[in-house]
Scaffold this motif. Structure first.
Motif, mmCIF file in Angstrom:
data_model
loop_
_atom_site.group_PDB
_atom_site.id
_atom_site.type_symbol
_atom_site.label_atom_id
_atom_site.label_comp_id
_atom_site.label_asym_id
_atom_site.label_seq_id
_atom_site.Cartn_x
_atom_site.Cartn_y
_atom_site.Cartn_z
ATOM 1 N N GLN A 16 0.810 -1.219 0.000
ATOM 2 C CA GLN A 16 0.000 0.000 0.000
ATOM 3 C C GLN A 16 0.847 1.276 0.000
ATOM 4 N N ASP A 17 2.016 1.207 0.588
ATOM 5 C CA ASP A 17 2.865 2.397 0.696
ATOM 6 C C ASP A 17 3.642 2.683 -0.579
ATOM 7 N N LEU A 18 3.630 1.757 -1.540
ATOM 8 C CA LEU A 18 4.429 1.892 -2.757
ATOM 9 C C LEU A 18 3.674 2.666 -3.837
ATOM 10 N N PRO A 19 4.402 3.316 -4.750
ATOM 11 C CA PRO A 19 3.733 3.936 -5.902
ATOM 12 C C PRO A 19 2.949 2.886 -6.679
ATOM 13 N N GLU A 20 1.830 3.298 -7.215
ATOM 14 C CA GLU A 20 0.953 2.341 -7.894
ATOM 15 C C GLU A 20 1.658 1.595 -9.012
ATOM 16 N N VAL A 21 2.625 2.241 -9.656
ATOM 17 C CA VAL A 21 3.288 1.648 -10.803
ATOM 18 C C VAL A 21 4.009 0.345 -10.454
ATOM 19 N N VAL A 22 4.434 0.167 -9.196
ATOM 20 C CA VAL A 22 5.174 -1.050 -8.835
ATOM 21 C C VAL A 22 4.394 -1.980 -7.913
ATOM 22 N N ARG A 23 3.174 -1.640 -7.560
ATOM 23 C CA ARG A 23 2.445 -2.452 -6.584
ATOM 24 C C ARG A 23 2.190 -3.881 -7.062
ATOM 25 N N ALA A 24 1.734 -4.018 -8.287
ATOM 26 C CA ALA A 24 1.440 -5.360 -8.796
ATOM 27 C C ALA A 24 2.712 -6.203 -8.858
ATOM 28 N N ALA A 25 3.823 -5.575 -9.251
ATOM 29 C CA ALA A 25 5.094 -6.302 -9.322
ATOM 30 C C ALA A 25 5.550 -6.726 -7.938
ATOM 31 N N PHE A 26 5.360 -5.861 -6.946
ATOM 32 C CA PHE A 26 5.746 -6.211 -5.580
ATOM 33 C C PHE A 26 4.914 -7.378 -5.069
ATOM 34 N N GLU A 27 3.629 -7.374 -5.364
ATOM 35 C CA GLU A 27 2.777 -8.493 -4.956
ATOM 36 C C GLU A 27 3.181 -9.771 -5.684
ATOM 37 N N VAL A 64 14.814 -2.877 -5.542
ATOM 38 C CA VAL A 64 14.913 -3.324 -6.938
ATOM 39 C C VAL A 64 13.818 -2.677 -7.782
ATOM 40 N N LEU A 65 12.585 -2.780 -7.318
ATOM 41 C CA LEU A 65 11.445 -2.307 -8.106
ATOM 42 C C LEU A 65 11.404 -0.781 -8.204
ATOM 43 N N LEU A 66 11.720 -0.111 -7.119
ATOM 44 C CA LEU A 66 11.723 1.355 -7.151
ATOM 45 C C LEU A 66 12.858 1.884 -8.029
ATOM 46 N N ALA A 67 14.012 1.223 -7.990
ATOM 47 C CA ALA A 67 15.115 1.633 -8.863
ATOM 48 C C ALA A 67 14.718 1.453 -10.325
ATOM 49 N N VAL A 71 14.285 4.927 -12.992
ATOM 50 C CA VAL A 71 15.043 5.231 -14.213
ATOM 51 C C VAL A 71 14.158 5.185 -15.459
ATOM 52 N N GLY A 72 12.852 5.008 -15.250
ATOM 53 C CA GLY A 72 11.923 5.028 -16.372
ATOM 54 C C GLY A 72 11.567 3.676 -16.936
ATOM 55 N N GLY A 73 11.867 2.602 -16.205
ATOM 56 C CA GLY A 73 11.480 1.277 -16.666
ATOM 57 C C GLY A 73 9.970 1.190 -16.849
ATOM 58 N N GLU A 74 9.548 0.574 -17.939
ATOM 59 C CA GLU A 74 8.138 0.644 -18.316
ATOM 60 C C GLU A 74 7.297 -0.515 -17.817
ATOM 61 N N ASN A 75 7.907 -1.642 -17.507
ATOM 62 C CA ASN A 75 7.126 -2.808 -17.077
ATOM 63 C C ASN A 75 7.770 -3.428 -15.844
ATOM 64 N N LEU A 196 17.907 -3.242 -15.215
ATOM 65 C CA LEU A 196 16.707 -3.820 -15.827
ATOM 66 C C LEU A 196 15.813 -2.742 -16.419
ATOM 67 N N GLY A 197 15.813 -1.569 -15.808
ATOM 68 C CA GLY A 197 15.001 -0.461 -16.304
ATOM 69 C C GLY A 197 15.677 0.350 -17.388
ATOM 70 N N ASP A 198 16.851 -0.113 -17.861
ATOM 71 C CA ASP A 198 17.605 0.577 -18.919
ATOM 72 C C ASP A 198 18.008 1.994 -18.520
#
Length: 314
Positions: A16-27, A64-67, A71-75, A196-198
């Motif tokens: 819940q505390d993470l930006p929405e963009v990485v929440r699904a990946a964290f789960e 890992v996910l926030l990094a 850097v603009g990683g898209e997925n 990974l995020g190029d």
């Protein structure tokens, strides 16, 4: 009071505390770890899921996910297996730590060692380490980064044991130990996510440095909490470090009697205050590295994560 009642603490397993963009990946990290430790050998499966389902701060996969996102990683979902692998390295190491330290509580529940005994705990740690290969297999050259961090972790733990045995637990040795056993894995988490995020070379280096400095701060605060906290609050057996002649406070008087040193440190506050200042200094250096990144929710979350590391109470 339970470990979840503390006022300022790192978030537990939830996203819940993470930006929405990485929440699904964290789960997805959680489900990946649960899936990868499945085994027909029941004790390995059950012991692995016991320690994983206890949750924890999950700082390394967050990094890992926030990094990746910063850097603009898209997925971010593509980074989930790597984030899971980094967390499995850490989890394997704490299972082995509890054997070495005779720890009976980990993440707020009985340790693997306490339930299944030393032999099965050792094998469970080995099993978790080997499952890292499975998760990292598709990522080719990135394996070298995580392998280097894992080697450093073992070197750091070995150096720590040697320093205690030789009564050589100096401040200089202490910093070398925590750079190897803790900060190296944090560094790899930042670097892996950025690659990974190029990210650009500058961004990759910045996030590697960010992770390293955050890792140093994390371990220093861990050592302070081992001295000042209790088992229920920390979710793991408290007081082990100083009793075994290691940790930040032990560098003050390597040959002092444990009870006398603990009393002096707690009453005088010298080691605790200095340690927290050192940790804050490393966090400040970590945050400064993020100037190489564009503004984003992920960058803000990295800054918040760094500050929570020194403010946490477990």
């Amino acid at each position: 009071m339970t470990i979840h009642d503390t006022a300022r603490s790192l978030p537990a397993t939830g996203s819940q505390d993470l930006p929405e963009v990485v929440r699904a990946a964290f789960e997805r990290v959680e489900s990946l770890m649960d899936e990868v430790v499945d085994s027909d050998v029941v004790v390995l499966r059950d012991a692995s899921r016991h320690i994983l389902s206890a949750g924890g701060k999950r700082v390394r996969p967050r990094l890992v996910l926030l990094a990746f996102a910063a850097v603009g990683g898209e997925n971010p979902m593509m980074a989930a297996p790597v984030a899971a692998a980094v967390e499995l390295v850490h989890t394997a190491s704490v299972v082995h730590d509890d054997i070495n330290d005779h720890g009976v509580v980990r993440r707020g529940r009985p340790s693997v060692n306490a339930i299944w005994g030393r032999t099965f705990a050792l094998l469970t740690g080995d099993f978790l380490f080997t499952k890292v290969y499975e998760l990292m297999a598709p990522f080719k050259d990135l394996n070298v980064i995580l392998a280097d961090a894992t080697v450093a972790l073992v070197e750091g733990e070995t150096l720590q044991a040697s320093a205690v045995k030789d009564n050589n637990f100096t401040r200089e040795v202490y910093y070398k130990i925590i750079a190897l056993k803790t900060a190296a894995l944090f560094r790899s988490a930042g670097e892996l996510g950025a690659r990974l995020g190029d990210g650009s070379d500058e961004q990759i280096q910045a996030l590697a440095n960010f992770g390293f400095n955050v890792g140093l701060a994390f371990q220093i605060v861990d050592d302070v909490l081992d001295l000042t906290g209790d088992t229920e609050q920390l979710g793991k057996t408290a007081g082990i470090d100083l009793e075994q002649g290691r940790g930040y406070a032990a560098t003050y008087e390597p040959d002092a009697a444990v009870t006398a040193l603990k009393e002096r440190v707690l009453k005088g506050g010298d080691a605790i205050g200095e340690a927290r200042e050192q940790a804050q200094g490393f966090v400040d250096m970590a945050v400064a590295e993020l100037d190489a990144l564009p503004a984003s929710e992920a960058k803000d979350a990295l800054i918040g994560l760094a500050h929570l590391i020194v403010e946490r109470t477990f």
